[in-house]
Write a protein that holds these residues in place. Structure first.
Motif, PDB file in Angstrom:
ATOM      1  N   ALA A 116       1.225  -1.082  -0.298  1.00  6.98           N
ATOM      2  CA  ALA A 116      -0.153  -0.298   0.073  1.00  6.98           C
ATOM      3  C   ALA A 116       0.755   1.517   0.107  1.00  6.98           C
ATOM      4  O   ALA A 116       0.483   2.547  -0.658  1.00  6.98           O
ATOM      5  CB  ALA A 116      -1.024  -0.110   0.856  1.00  6.98           C
ATOM      6  N   GLY A 126      -4.106   0.653 -10.830  1.00  8.87           N
ATOM      7  CA  GLY A 126      -4.676  -0.394 -11.770  1.00  8.87           C
ATOM      8  C   GLY A 126      -4.215  -0.774 -12.678  1.00  8.87           C
ATOM      9  O   GLY A 126      -3.778  -2.886 -12.751  1.00  8.87           O
ATOM     10  N   VAL A 136      -4.661  -4.969  -6.834  1.00 10.62           N
ATOM     11  CA  VAL A 136      -5.399  -3.915  -6.030  1.00 10.62           C
ATOM     12  C   VAL A 136      -6.314  -4.709  -5.321  1.00 10.62           C
ATOM     13  O   VAL A 136      -6.662  -3.755  -4.272  1.00 10.62           O
ATOM     14  CB  VAL A 136      -6.431  -4.076  -7.739  1.00 10.62           C
ATOM     15  CG1 VAL A 136      -7.394  -2.904  -7.316  1.00 10.62           C
ATOM     16  CG2 VAL A 136      -4.730  -3.721  -8.061  1.00 10.62           C
ATOM     17  N   GLU A 137      -6.690  -6.665  -5.398  1.00 13.59           N
ATOM     18  CA  GLU A 137      -7.741  -6.891  -4.477  1.00 13.59           C
ATOM     19  C   GLU A 137      -7.195  -6.441  -2.932  1.00 13.59           C
ATOM     20  O   GLU A 137      -8.324  -6.826  -2.327  1.00 13.59           O
ATOM     21  CB  GLU A 137      -7.806  -8.458  -4.663  1.00 13.59           C
ATOM     22  CG  GLU A 137      -9.177  -8.685  -6.164  1.00 13.59           C
ATOM     23  CD  GLU A 137      -8.748  -8.084  -7.138  1.00 13.59           C
ATOM     24  OE1 GLU A 137      -7.240  -8.094  -7.257  1.00 13.59           O
ATOM     25  OE2 GLU A 137      -9.244  -8.278  -8.465  1.00 13.59           O
ATOM     26  N   LEU A 139      -4.849  -4.331  -1.830  1.00 15.20           N
ATOM     27  CA  LEU A 139      -5.771  -2.384  -1.694  1.00 15.20           C
ATOM     28  C   LEU A 139      -7.591  -2.474  -0.997  1.00 15.20           C
ATOM     29  O   LEU A 139      -7.287  -2.116   0.253  1.00 15.20           O
ATOM     30  CB  LEU A 139      -5.464  -1.843  -2.958  1.00 15.20           C
ATOM     31  CG  LEU A 139      -3.756  -2.778  -2.937  1.00 15.20           C
ATOM     32  CD1 LEU A 139      -3.509  -1.405  -3.563  1.00 15.20           C
ATOM     33  CD2 LEU A 139      -3.079  -1.873  -1.326  1.00 15.20           C
ATOM     34  N   TYR A 140      -7.846  -3.193  -2.138  1.00 20.88           N
ATOM     35  CA  TYR A 140      -9.290  -2.945  -1.556  1.00 20.88           C
ATOM     36  C   TYR A 140      -9.614  -3.950  -0.917  1.00 20.88           C
ATOM     37  O   TYR A 140     -10.374  -3.513   0.709  1.00 20.88           O
ATOM     38  CB  TYR A 140     -10.546  -4.175  -3.225  1.00 20.88           C
ATOM     39  CG  TYR A 140     -11.462  -4.441  -2.336  1.00 20.88           C
ATOM     40  CD1 TYR A 140     -12.682  -3.649  -2.392  1.00 20.88           C
ATOM     41  CD2 TYR A 140     -12.093  -5.728  -2.115  1.00 20.88           C
ATOM     42  CE1 TYR A 140     -13.758  -3.980  -2.645  1.00 20.88           C
ATOM     43  CE2 TYR A 140     -13.139  -5.970  -1.161  1.00 20.88           C
ATOM     44  CZ  TYR A 140     -13.852  -4.820  -2.120  1.00 20.88           C
ATOM     45  OH  TYR A 140     -15.343  -5.235  -1.595  1.00 20.88           O
ATOM     46  N   LEU A 141      -9.634  -4.956   0.425  1.00 20.11           N
ATOM     47  CA  LEU A 141      -9.560  -5.709   1.374  1.00 20.11           C
ATOM     48  C   LEU A 141      -9.170  -5.120   2.626  1.00 20.11           C
ATOM     49  O   LEU A 141      -9.548  -5.352   3.546  1.00 20.11           O
ATOM     50  CB  LEU A 141      -8.780  -7.240   1.006  1.00 20.11           C
ATOM     51  CG  LEU A 141      -9.504  -7.874   2.358  1.00 20.11           C
ATOM     52  CD1 LEU A 141     -10.670  -8.243   1.666  1.00 20.11           C
ATOM     53  CD2 LEU A 141      -9.073  -9.406   1.931  1.00 20.11           C
ATOM     54  N   GLU A 143      -8.680  -1.709   2.786  1.00 22.31           N
ATOM     55  CA  GLU A 143      -9.355  -0.219   2.419  1.00 22.31           C
ATOM     56  C   GLU A 143     -11.313  -0.865   3.262  1.00 22.31           C
ATOM     57  O   GLU A 143     -11.296  -0.167   3.924  1.00 22.31           O
ATOM     58  CB  GLU A 143     -10.278   0.806   1.075  1.00 22.31           C
ATOM     59  CG  GLU A 143     -10.812   1.575   1.850  1.00 22.31           C
ATOM     60  CD  GLU A 143     -10.196   2.162   0.218  1.00 22.31           C
ATOM     61  OE1 GLU A 143      -8.886   2.464   0.289  1.00 22.31           O
ATOM     62  OE2 GLU A 143     -11.405   3.497   0.351  1.00 22.31           O
ATOM     63  N   ALA A 144     -11.868  -1.765   2.391  1.00 19.67           N
ATOM     64  CA  ALA A 144     -12.866  -2.429   3.274  1.00 19.67           C
ATOM     65  C   ALA A 144     -12.740  -2.724   4.082  1.00 19.67           C
ATOM     66  O   ALA A 144     -13.874  -2.324   5.251  1.00 19.67           O
ATOM     67  CB  ALA A 144     -13.422  -3.525   2.261  1.00 19.67           C
TER      68      ALA A 144
END
Lengths: 343, 196
Positions: A116, A126, A136-137, A139-141, A143-144
């Protein structure tokens, strides 16, 4: 080659295709000079790095130790390399090297767990990662997860303040806003458990029943509220003032060891109560009887004992003609006797 | 229904129509004015009661409200996090559309008990797509239309969207036509949020 159809062909990939598959790869020649680079690592390295700069100038290899040449890299055989950019921001990376026929190596790189930070520092998007890459997944995780955690924090904070409000309500006498019996019990237990001295004052209103009978319950309620106010005004910030029954109050006075201290406060209360309380144009007259006990009179401060002794002293005050202040006198006679105070 | 969804309806109604309107809707729906907590689960009947009460109180069709809700979820400044999470779906609007198939799985990665509608995208060529939405609750396809419209703005894409109704099995169909994927400048999106 024995010519069976199952043998996979040796691959020769164009640099662009290699770059799409591995946007962070480097091709090094036998001397360690960078000959080719994927588009993402090329963006991260200095503009003049590709082609021609020496790999070992641009990167520090931290593990395995003693990797100092392309030949060493070629012999790492599947081992994970830990390296970082030699220049600030010293972005950490991991890598995998495979030897090439020409004597050089193909080196694929990625960011480790600090991805990150690396993505932010190098302003990656991306499209800087291969379509199969899970960065990207990841980083998504991250953030989520932090969004959900924030929600849970907010929820916990709201529940906590609701719990405090409920506790406060459970500890408060709704009519007067004073502490209630339960709150007094726990404050008394705390005082007794702390080992610090305190005085316990039991206050019972005189003539309260007459006010209720003559003027009605609304008048009685008003009187109780006024008395509560007087008790709060005549005690100190750290004292506990509780309404423990219809017209009964208990005051806990931390740090008080001498009868004179209690009686000074008690006399102030009685003199305030000597003033009639106005209600709807009428004068309601009450007074109070007070009994108290001091924790220093006991080898060990037991809440029930101090409470019942203050109660005994209170009834002595009642018998002595109301508007009186009485100290509980322990059997060894150390405590002061009844001190009269006019109502 | 998951509290995240109920809470979204609540903040949408409150932010769009005001606190007094929300209070009236909550009273009409028979729920407390504090409304919903995001991380708790609620009976579906509570969600339906709020939607029905909002529709009557505001004299607006349920479908319109749901579409506005979808739009609000992505475009309201206070909900920037959801917009960001959706942007992780792809680098272009077409990419984003193709990521919708895995949206329920993505949502469950974040919140295990969050059930989003199953979405299935089919591509008919020349920028035309059909999105089929199944489940969660009746009308969730309208929320999807609002979300897709707002995300198109976010990506700077020009699209036509139409909710084509519900079939007997409860499947909702949405027609999507992507006219220009670079119609306007996309809103900026950094993979790692500033200060994150």
């Amino acid at each position: 080659m024995d010519g069976t159809a199952a043998a996979p062909p040796a691959l020769a990939l164009a640099p662009a295709a290699l770059g799409r598959l591995m946007p962070m790869h480097l091709v090094l020649d036998a001397g360690g000079a960078i000959r080719g680079a994927g588009p993402t690592i090329a963006r991260i390295l200095p503009a003049d790095a590709v082609p021609g700069r020496s790999f070992f100038e641009l990167f520090d290899i931290r593990r395995p130790r003693r990797v100092a040449s392309v030949a060493d890299l070629g012999e790492t055989t599947g081992q994970r390399l830990h390296l970082q950019l030699a220049a600030p921001p010293h972005t950490p990376m991991r890598g995998l090297a495979v030897p090439l026929d020409c004597g050089g190596v193909l080196l694929n790189l990625s960011f480790g767990i600090t991805v990150a930070e690396a993505v932010r520092r190098h302003d990656l998007t991306g499209s800087d990662f291969a379509a199969t890459d899970l960065t990207v997944e990841f980083l998504y995780l991250v953030e989520a997860n932090s969004a959900v955690l924030d929600e849970l924090h907010d929820l916990t904070a709201r529940l906590q303040s609701a719990r405090m409000a409920a506790e406060e309500q459970a500890m408060t006498d709704t009519l007067t806003g004073l502490r209630n019996r339960r709150a007094m019990d726990s404050a008394l237990a705390r005082s007794a458990g702390s080992g610090r001295p305190f005085a316990l004052m039991h206050v019972d209103l005189d003539w309260f029943k007459q006010v209720n009978d003559t003027f009605g319950h609304a008048a009685g309620d008003h009187v109780l509220q006024e008395v509560a106010l007087i008790l709060l005004q005549e005690t100190r910030q750290g004292d506990t003032v509780a309404r423990v029954g219809g017209d009964e109050f208990v005051v806990i006075l931390p740090g008080v060891t001498r009868p004179a201290q209690v009686e000074r406060i008690a006399r102030r209360i009685l003199s305030r109560l000597a003033q009639p309380i106005r209600w709807n144009g009428r004068d309601c007259r009450v007074s109070a009887s007070i009994g108290y006990s001091l924790s220093v009179d006991y080898p060990q401060a037991e809440p029930d004992r101090l409470l019942s002794d203050a109660d005994l002293a209170l009834y002595a005050s009642k018998h002595a003609g109301r508007g009186q202040i009485t100290a509980y006198r322990p059997p060894d006679g150390r405590s002061a006797g009844p001190g009269a105070a006019g109502a | 229904m998951h509290g995240l969804f109920n809470r979204a309806i609540q903040t949408f109604l409150r932010d769009t129509y005001g606190v007094a309107a929300w209070d009236a809707i909550a009273a009409r729906a028979g729920i407390a004015a504090d409304g919903f907590e995001t991380m708790l689960l609620y009976d579906d009947a509570a969600t339906e009661a709020v939607l029905a009460a909002a529709s009557r109180h505001l004299s607006r069709a349920r479908e319109e409200l749901l579409e506005d809700l979808g739009n609000y979820l992505v475009s309201h400044p206070g909900l920037v996090r959801l917009r960001r999470l959706l942007r992780f779906g792809g680098v272009s609007y077409a990419d984003f559309l193709h990521s919708l198939d895995e949206l329920p799985a993505r949502a469950r990665l974040a919140v295990r008990d969050l059930d989003l509608p199953e979405l299935e995208l089919t591509e008919a060529g020349e920028g035309r797509f059909t999105l089929v939405s199944r489940g969660a609750f009746p009308g969730c396809g309208h929320v999807a239309v609002g979300v897709l419209r707002a995300m198109a703005d976010d990506y700077g894409a020009l699209v036509l969207l139409e909710h084509e109704g519900v079939d007997a099995g409860g499947e909702e169909r949405i027609a999507i036509q992507l006219l220009d994927s670079r119609f306007a400048a996309a809103r900026p999106f950094a993979l790692v949020a500033a200060g994150g």
